[in-house]
Scaffold this motif. Sequence first.
Motif, PDB file in Angstrom:
ATOM      1  N   MET A   1       0.848  -1.184   0.000  1.00  0.00           N
ATOM      2  CA  MET A   1       0.000   0.000   0.000  1.00  0.00           C
ATOM      3  C   MET A   1       0.888   1.239   0.000  1.00  0.00           C
ATOM      4  SD  MET A   1      -3.046   1.003   2.569  1.00  0.00           S
ATOM      5  CE  MET A   1      -2.379   2.085   3.787  1.00  0.00           C
ATOM      6  N   LEU A   2       0.650   2.140  -0.912  1.00  0.00           N
ATOM      7  CA  LEU A   2       1.426   3.363  -0.998  1.00  0.00           C
ATOM      8  C   LEU A   2       0.847   4.416  -0.071  1.00  0.00           C
ATOM      9  CD1 LEU A   2       1.970   3.546  -4.845  1.00  0.00           C
ATOM     10  CD2 LEU A   2       3.585   2.809  -3.110  1.00  0.00           C
ATOM     11  N   THR A   3       1.723   5.227   0.498  1.00  0.00           N
ATOM     12  CA  THR A   3       1.272   6.272   1.404  1.00  0.00           C
ATOM     13  C   THR A   3       0.856   7.512   0.633  1.00  0.00           C
ATOM     14  OG1 THR A   3       3.468   7.240   1.628  1.00  0.00           O
ATOM     15  CG2 THR A   3       2.887   5.456   3.161  1.00  0.00           C
ATOM     16  N   ALA A   4       0.132   8.381   1.313  1.00  0.00           N
ATOM     17  CA  ALA A   4      -0.311   9.628   0.701  1.00  0.00           C
ATOM     18  C   ALA A   4       0.891  10.441   0.233  1.00  0.00           C
ATOM     19  CB  ALA A   4      -1.139  10.425   1.700  1.00  0.00           C
ATOM     20  N   TRP A   5       1.965  10.444   1.020  1.00  0.00           N
ATOM     21  CA  TRP A   5       3.148  11.218   0.658  1.00  0.00           C
ATOM     22  C   TRP A   5       3.770  10.695  -0.635  1.00  0.00           C
ATOM     23  CZ3 TRP A   5       5.204  15.682   0.956  1.00  0.00           C
ATOM     24  CH2 TRP A   5       6.549  15.875   0.681  1.00  0.00           C
ATOM     25  N   VAL A   6       3.887   9.384  -0.751  1.00  0.00           N
ATOM     26  CA  VAL A   6       4.478   8.778  -1.946  1.00  0.00           C
ATOM     27  C   VAL A   6       3.611   9.088  -3.167  1.00  0.00           C
ATOM     28  CG1 VAL A   6       5.063   6.588  -3.076  1.00  0.00           C
ATOM     29  CG2 VAL A   6       5.695   6.971  -0.688  1.00  0.00           C
ATOM     30  N   LEU A   7       2.310   8.960  -3.021  1.00  0.00           N
ATOM     31  CA  LEU A   7       1.405   9.270  -4.140  1.00  0.00           C
ATOM     32  C   LEU A   7       1.496  10.746  -4.518  1.00  0.00           C
ATOM     33  CD1 LEU A   7      -1.670   7.112  -3.107  1.00  0.00           C
ATOM     34  CD2 LEU A   7      -0.049   6.636  -4.945  1.00  0.00           C
ATOM     35  N   TRP A   8       1.598  11.618  -3.522  1.00  0.00           N
ATOM     36  CA  TRP A   8       1.722  13.061  -3.779  1.00  0.00           C
ATOM     37  C   TRP A   8       3.014  13.342  -4.552  1.00  0.00           C
ATOM     38  CZ3 TRP A   8      -1.340  17.251  -3.194  1.00  0.00           C
ATOM     39  CH2 TRP A   8      -0.732  18.516  -3.279  1.00  0.00           C
ATOM     40  N   CYS A   9       4.116  12.770  -4.093  1.00  0.00           N
ATOM     41  CA  CYS A   9       5.415  12.985  -4.751  1.00  0.00           C
ATOM     42  C   CYS A   9       5.444  12.417  -6.167  1.00  0.00           C
ATOM     43  CB  CYS A   9       6.537  12.365  -3.927  1.00  0.00           C
ATOM     44  SG  CYS A   9       6.849  13.248  -2.393  1.00  0.00           S
ATOM     45  N   ASN A  10       4.700  11.351  -6.404  1.00  0.00           N
ATOM     46  CA  ASN A  10       4.655  10.740  -7.727  1.00  0.00           C
ATOM     47  C   ASN A  10       3.631  11.406  -8.649  1.00  0.00           C
ATOM     48  OD1 ASN A  10       6.682   8.879  -7.206  1.00  0.00           O
ATOM     49  ND2 ASN A  10       5.257   7.362  -6.404  1.00  0.00           N
ATOM     50  N   GLY A  11       2.956  12.443  -8.136  1.00  0.00           N
ATOM     51  CA  GLY A  11       2.006  13.179  -8.960  1.00  0.00           C
ATOM     52  C   GLY A  11       0.683  12.469  -9.186  1.00  0.00           C
ATOM     53  N   ILE A  12       0.355  11.500  -8.309  1.00  0.00           N
ATOM     54  CA  ILE A  12      -0.918  10.773  -8.459  1.00  0.00           C
ATOM     55  C   ILE A  12      -1.693  10.731  -7.134  1.00  0.00           C
ATOM     56  CG2 ILE A  12      -0.324   9.372 -10.468  1.00  0.00           C
ATOM     57  CD1 ILE A  12       0.552   7.141  -8.542  1.00  0.00           C
ATOM     58  N   PRO A  13      -1.882  11.899  -6.487  1.00  0.00           N
ATOM     59  CA  PRO A  13      -2.562  11.886  -5.184  1.00  0.00           C
ATOM     60  C   PRO A  13      -4.020  11.454  -5.252  1.00  0.00           C
ATOM     61  CG  PRO A  13      -2.346  14.124  -5.966  1.00  0.00           C
ATOM     62  CD  PRO A  13      -1.564  13.250  -6.907  1.00  0.00           C
ATOM     63  N   LEU A  14      -4.641  11.550  -6.429  1.00  0.00           N
ATOM     64  CA  LEU A  14      -6.048  11.165  -6.531  1.00  0.00           C
ATOM     65  C   LEU A  14      -6.251   9.664  -6.388  1.00  0.00           C
ATOM     66  CD1 LEU A  14      -7.234  13.602  -9.326  1.00  0.00           C
ATOM     67  CD2 LEU A  14      -7.611  13.755  -6.861  1.00  0.00           C
ATOM     68  N   GLU A  15      -5.156   8.899  -6.395  1.00  0.00           N
ATOM     69  CA  GLU A  15      -5.249   7.459  -6.143  1.00  0.00           C
ATOM     70  C   GLU A  15      -5.743   7.186  -4.717  1.00  0.00           C
ATOM     71  OE1 GLU A  15      -4.487   4.786  -8.296  1.00  0.00           O
ATOM     72  OE2 GLU A  15      -4.519   6.357  -9.805  1.00  0.00           O
ATOM     73  N   LEU A  16      -5.675   8.202  -3.854  1.00  0.00           N
ATOM     74  CA  LEU A  16      -6.142   8.060  -2.473  1.00  0.00           C
ATOM     75  C   LEU A  16      -7.670   8.061  -2.366  1.00  0.00           C
ATOM     76  CD1 LEU A  16      -3.671  10.511  -0.765  1.00  0.00           C
ATOM     77  CD2 LEU A  16      -3.842   8.067  -0.314  1.00  0.00           C
ATOM     78  N   ILE A  17      -8.331   8.600  -3.353  1.00  0.00           N
ATOM     79  CA  ILE A  17      -9.781   8.755  -3.280  1.00  0.00           C
ATOM     80  C   ILE A  17     -10.466   7.420  -3.567  1.00  0.00           C
ATOM     81  CG2 ILE A  17     -11.768   9.942  -4.281  1.00  0.00           C
ATOM     82  CD1 ILE A  17      -9.885  12.297  -4.814  1.00  0.00           C
ATOM     83  N   ASP A  18     -11.397   7.093  -2.710  1.00  0.00           N
ATOM     84  CA  ASP A  18     -12.135   5.837  -2.829  1.00  0.00           C
ATOM     85  C   ASP A  18     -12.888   5.799  -4.159  1.00  0.00           C
ATOM     86  OD1 ASP A  18     -13.903   3.636  -2.522  1.00  0.00           O
ATOM     87  OD2 ASP A  18     -13.837   3.894  -0.350  1.00  0.00           O
ATOM     88  N   LYS A  19     -12.760   4.691  -4.841  1.00  0.00           N
ATOM     89  CA  LYS A  19     -13.389   4.535  -6.167  1.00  0.00           C
ATOM     90  C   LYS A  19     -14.913   4.619  -6.100  1.00  0.00           C
ATOM     91  CE  LYS A  19      -9.380   3.764  -8.020  1.00  0.00           C
ATOM     92  NZ  LYS A  19      -8.569   4.938  -8.075  1.00  0.00           N
ATOM     93  N   CYS A  20     -15.492   4.295  -4.955  1.00  0.00           N
ATOM     94  CA  CYS A  20     -16.952   4.328  -4.839  1.00  0.00           C
ATOM     95  C   CYS A  20     -17.500   5.757  -4.905  1.00  0.00           C
ATOM     96  CB  CYS A  20     -17.418   3.613  -3.582  1.00  0.00           C
ATOM     97  SG  CYS A  20     -17.148   4.524  -2.058  1.00  0.00           S
ATOM     98  N   LEU A  21     -16.642   6.759  -4.770  1.00  0.00           N
ATOM     99  CA  LEU A  21     -17.100   8.145  -4.876  1.00  0.00           C
ATOM    100  C   LEU A  21     -17.345   8.565  -6.316  1.00  0.00           C
ATOM    101  CD1 LEU A  21     -14.835   9.875  -2.219  1.00  0.00           C
ATOM    102  CD2 LEU A  21     -17.257   9.291  -2.025  1.00  0.00           C
ATOM    103  N   ASP A  22     -16.884   7.744  -7.249  1.00  0.00           N
ATOM    104  CA  ASP A  22     -17.071   8.028  -8.678  1.00  0.00           C
ATOM    105  C   ASP A  22     -16.698   9.468  -8.995  1.00  0.00           C
ATOM    106  OD1 ASP A  22     -17.617   5.874 -10.257  1.00  0.00           O
ATOM    107  OD2 ASP A  22     -19.784   5.973  -9.980  1.00  0.00           O
ATOM    108  N   ASP A  23     -17.611  10.181  -9.569  1.00  0.00           N
ATOM    109  CA  ASP A  23     -17.375  11.579  -9.926  1.00  0.00           C
ATOM    110  C   ASP A  23     -18.179  12.511  -9.027  1.00  0.00           C
ATOM    111  OD1 ASP A  23     -15.640  10.923 -12.012  1.00  0.00           O
ATOM    112  OD2 ASP A  23     -17.314  10.577 -13.378  1.00  0.00           O
TER     113      ASP A  23
END
Length: 104
Positions: A1-23
């Motif tokens: 599991m990647l941390t929020a910091w790692v996702l932020w640094c990799n430019g993909i912080p939206l990967e943190l958002i639960d998929k069930c939220l859709d749009d």
Amino acid sequence: MLTAWVLWCNGIPLELIDKCLDDSYTLSEALRCLHVALLCVQQRPEDRPNMSSAVLMLGSENPLPQPKQPGFFMGSNPPEKDTSSNKHQSYSANEVTVTELQAR
């Protein structure tokens, strides 16, 4: 599991958002919430916004300072193996200790 910091640094912080939220969220607002959240977990207290500042940051569109690495970032170090040299028992994931002073 990647941390929020790692996702932020990799430019993909939206990967943190639960998929069930859709749009059901606004992209810019979600990114701002994540940004403010990272500012709130800075190691040095003076780098963290107080609650009223955090609320103002969330409600405005003003530029935010760039977050630094969080204080309790669990890097990519592999988990320790159960060897005799490291069988000490830890009660905290961040290795913080508390000392209580008692009178004699």
